[in-house]
Scaffold this motif. Structure first.
Motif: not given
Length: 62
Positions: A8-17
């Motif tokens: 599974a993707s580790p994405c936590v929907h806090v998408c900012a670089l």
């Protein structure tokens, strides 16, 4: 023989670089995020390990 489920993707929907192009939410690089869907499970596990290392270095994960 059953096929292994995708890691599974580790994405936590806090998408900012940040300035180094590392996501503040999941700790993946922009390149790792872009390529995630084409990675096999072994490569995904390697990315997750690097994410954990980055999180520890940033003090996000102890």
């Amino acid at each position: 023989m059953t096929q292994e489920r995708p890691v599974a993707s580790p994405c936590v929907h806090v998408c900012a670089l940040d300035d180094a192009d590392v996501c503040l939410g999941c700790q993946r690089t922009a390149d790792e995020i872009t390529r995630w869907g084409r990675m096999d499970n072994d490569e995904r596990r390697q990315v997750l390990q690097r994410c954990a290392e980055r999180a520890r270095e940033q003090g996000v994960l102890i």
